[in-house]
Design a protein around this motif. Structure first.
Motif, PDB file in Angstrom:
ATOM      1  N   GLU A  59       0.826  -1.206   0.000  1.00 27.26           N
ATOM      2  CA  GLU A  59       0.000   0.000   0.000  1.00 27.26           C
ATOM      3  C   GLU A  59       0.861   1.257   0.000  1.00 27.26           C
ATOM      4  O   GLU A  59       0.525   2.247  -0.655  1.00 27.26           O
ATOM      5  CB  GLU A  59      -0.927  -0.002   1.217  1.00 27.26           C
ATOM      6  N   GLU A  60       1.965   1.229   0.741  1.00 26.45           N
ATOM      7  CA  GLU A  60       2.859   2.388   0.784  1.00 26.45           C
ATOM      8  C   GLU A  60       3.461   2.677  -0.591  1.00 26.45           C
ATOM      9  O   GLU A  60       3.804   3.825  -0.899  1.00 26.45           O
ATOM     10  CB  GLU A  60       3.992   2.151   1.799  1.00 26.45           C
ATOM     11  N   GLN A  61       3.582   1.655  -1.412  1.00 27.29           N
ATOM     12  CA  GLN A  61       4.159   1.822  -2.751  1.00 27.29           C
ATOM     13  C   GLN A  61       3.113   2.126  -3.810  1.00 27.29           C
ATOM     14  O   GLN A  61       3.461   2.339  -4.976  1.00 27.29           O
ATOM     15  CB  GLN A  61       4.919   0.548  -3.134  1.00 27.29           C
ATOM     16  N   GLY A  62       1.840   2.133  -3.410  1.00 23.51           N
ATOM     17  CA  GLY A  62       0.769   2.428  -4.351  1.00 23.51           C
ATOM     18  C   GLY A  62      -0.056   1.219  -4.749  1.00 23.51           C
ATOM     19  O   GLY A  62      -0.995   1.342  -5.538  1.00 23.51           O
ATOM     20  N   GLY A  63       0.279   0.035  -4.214  1.00 23.31           N
ATOM     21  CA  GLY A  63      -0.460  -1.176  -4.533  1.00 23.31           C
ATOM     22  C   GLY A  63      -1.384  -1.569  -3.400  1.00 23.31           C
ATOM     23  O   GLY A  63      -1.823  -0.733  -2.614  1.00 23.31           O
ATOM     24  N   PHE A  64      -1.660  -2.877  -3.306  1.00 27.49           N
ATOM     25  CA  PHE A  64      -2.533  -3.340  -2.222  1.00 27.49           C
ATOM     26  C   PHE A  64      -2.109  -4.717  -1.712  1.00 27.49           C
ATOM     27  O   PHE A  64      -2.884  -5.396  -1.041  1.00 27.49           O
ATOM     28  CB  PHE A  64      -3.989  -3.391  -2.696  1.00 27.49           C
ATOM     29  N   GLY A  65      -0.882  -5.125  -1.999  1.00 24.62           N
ATOM     30  CA  GLY A  65      -0.427  -6.448  -1.569  1.00 24.62           C
ATOM     31  C   GLY A  65       1.050  -6.402  -1.228  1.00 24.62           C
ATOM     32  O   GLY A  65       1.457  -5.793  -0.250  1.00 24.62           O
ATOM     33  N   GLY A  66       1.836  -7.094  -2.051  1.00 21.77           N
ATOM     34  CA  GLY A  66       3.282  -7.029  -1.914  1.00 21.77           C
ATOM     35  C   GLY A  66       3.902  -8.059  -1.004  1.00 21.77           C
ATOM     36  O   GLY A  66       5.131  -8.183  -0.972  1.00 21.77           O
ATOM     37  N   ALA A  67       3.101  -8.828  -0.255  1.00 19.62           N
ATOM     38  CA  ALA A  67       3.649  -9.850   0.633  1.00 19.62           C
ATOM     39  C   ALA A  67       3.982 -11.114  -0.162  1.00 19.62           C
ATOM     40  O   ALA A  67       3.594 -11.270  -1.324  1.00 19.62           O
ATOM     41  CB  ALA A  67       2.664 -10.164   1.752  1.00 19.62           C
ATOM     42  N   GLY A  68       4.691 -12.027   0.494  1.00 17.55           N
ATOM     43  CA  GLY A  68       5.094 -13.254  -0.181  1.00 17.55           C
ATOM     44  C   GLY A  68       3.925 -14.046  -0.719  1.00 17.55           C
ATOM     45  O   GLY A  68       3.981 -14.582  -1.842  1.00 17.55           O
ATOM     46  N   PHE A  69       2.837 -14.115   0.042  1.00 13.88           N
ATOM     47  CA  PHE A  69       1.676 -14.879  -0.411  1.00 13.88           C
ATOM     48  C   PHE A  69       0.924 -14.172  -1.536  1.00 13.88           C
ATOM     49  O   PHE A  69       0.260 -14.820  -2.342  1.00 13.88           O
ATOM     50  CB  PHE A  69       0.743 -15.174   0.760  1.00 13.88           C
TER      51      PHE A  69
END
Length: 375
Positions: A59-69
């Protein structure tokens, strides 16, 4: 521990699977592979609108995920459908390095990446580097208020479509030193930048990249001078999770195609899958698939842990061995039809096998696992 997908990831998986099953047919993919671009801009933009690229950023980068899963969920579905569009290169590698090292003006590019309007490519590997991330011989010399790049990069995937290349070059140290490696944002078409493109066996396109006195402003550097290696290691770790998940999805497609063939093809008046020899071989594939899925889950779950590199090395080694087994057994149980380009398995098997040669093959990751275990 609960390994079930969250509601949001389940929705993403379902949406992506439905879209790809409807739009990414074998015929459509073969047309994309045979096209000059090697990718479909239409498919790319539609997947971006569905939020597939955004799921690979926090979210900080503009997305809504980014985790390994999140990465594993997306790439398993991309692997299941044999997608050749460069999500790994643009989002995970290129976008990951920009978000890790970029300043405000550089990270502003991520909005365009998530929207599907900008492609990226990582130009890091060199003809003699093999899988060593620290092996960089390309040079970066400061000349007044400019930086001059010279060198050659090999097998730069998505280079021709990229609006920017992220190029690694050495500002200090020897060829194998971890310190001294810098990363630079190089706009496509920069004077002195030459691309020699070609189609890849598993779909998509890559290029050999020549850097001949490429002049950039100092502001093109990502992060501090000579401090790019750590970000490279972290970003490639995320890429390895993505590759493991992509292989998982491709293997599931291969085994399902094999199951369908075994219950459809008849010999001596009965489906060949009822013959014990083939039934046992297929059962062995299902057992290996379960172990492979556990390895992918473990790697994704440890992406932010101190044990990350050990678990990823174990997962990539296992996926390479199981992937080759699945590809070979699926082809053998099909017979000659499995090698025809018009049949789905031909492409899927290539994707499985060729994934083993990116960021380390089975032997490389086994040696790395041994080294990390002994540390």
């Amino acid at each position: 521990m609960n390994f079930d997908l969250t509601e949001e990831r389940q929705m993403l998986q379902d949406t992506l699977r439905r879209f790809l099953s409807d739009r990414y047919t074998t015929t459509a993919r073969n047309e994309i592979i045979e096209s000059d671009a090697g990718i479909s801009t239409e498919i790319w933009n539609e997947l971006a609108e569905l939020g597939v690229i955004g799921a690979l950023f926090t979210e900080e980068q503009g997305g809504f995920g980014g985790a390994g899963f999140d990465i594993a969920t997306v790439f398993e579905e991309l692997g299941r459908a044999g997608v050749v569009e460069p999500f790994l290169d643009t989002a995970v590698l290129g976008g990951g390095l920009i978000t890790a090292l970029g300043n405000a003006s550089q990270t502003a590019l991520i909005d365009d990446v998530i929207a599907g309007g900008l492609h990226l490519a990582l130009a890091h590997g060199e003809p003699a580097s093999r899988y060593d991330l620290s092996r960089v011989e390309a040079t970066a010399k400061v000349d007044g208020d400019e930086i001059v790049l010279n060198g050659r990069k090999a097998v730069v995937i998505n280079a021709e479509a990229a609006g920017y290349l992220i190029v690694s070059a050495r500002e200090g140290g020897g060829a194998f030193d971890k310190d001294g490696i810098s990363l630079f944002l190089v706009p496509a078409g920069t004077t002195g930048l030459t691309l020699q493109g070609y189609a890849m066996m598993s779909g998509g396109r890559a290029a050999e990249v020549m850097l001949d006195d490429v002049r950039l402003p100092v502001s093109a550097r990502l992060g501090a001078a000579g401090a790019g290696y750590g970000a490279l290691v972290d970003t490639v770790a995320r890429a390895n999770v993505a590759l493991a998940a992509e292989t998982m999805g491709a293997m599931e497609t291969a085994t399902e195609l094999t199951r369908e063939y075994l219950v459809t093809r008849k010999q001596f008046g009965r489906p060949i899958g009822t013959f014990q020899a083939l039934a046992h071989r297929y059962s062995d594939l299902l057992i290996e698939l379960e172990q492979a899925r556990s390895a992918v889950t473990n790697a994704a779950g440890n992406l932010e842990s101190t044990d990350r590199d050990l678990q990823i090395a174990a997962a990539r080694n296992l996926m390479a061995r199981v992937g080759r087994l699945v590809a070979e057994e699926s082809i053998q149980m099909h017979g000659g039809i499995a090698m025809t380009q018009e049949y789905e398995l031909a492409h899927i098997a290539k994707r499985i096998v060729m994934t083993d040669h990116r960021f380390g093959d089975a032997d490389y990751h086994l040696e790395r696992f041994i080294d990390l275990s002994a540390a």
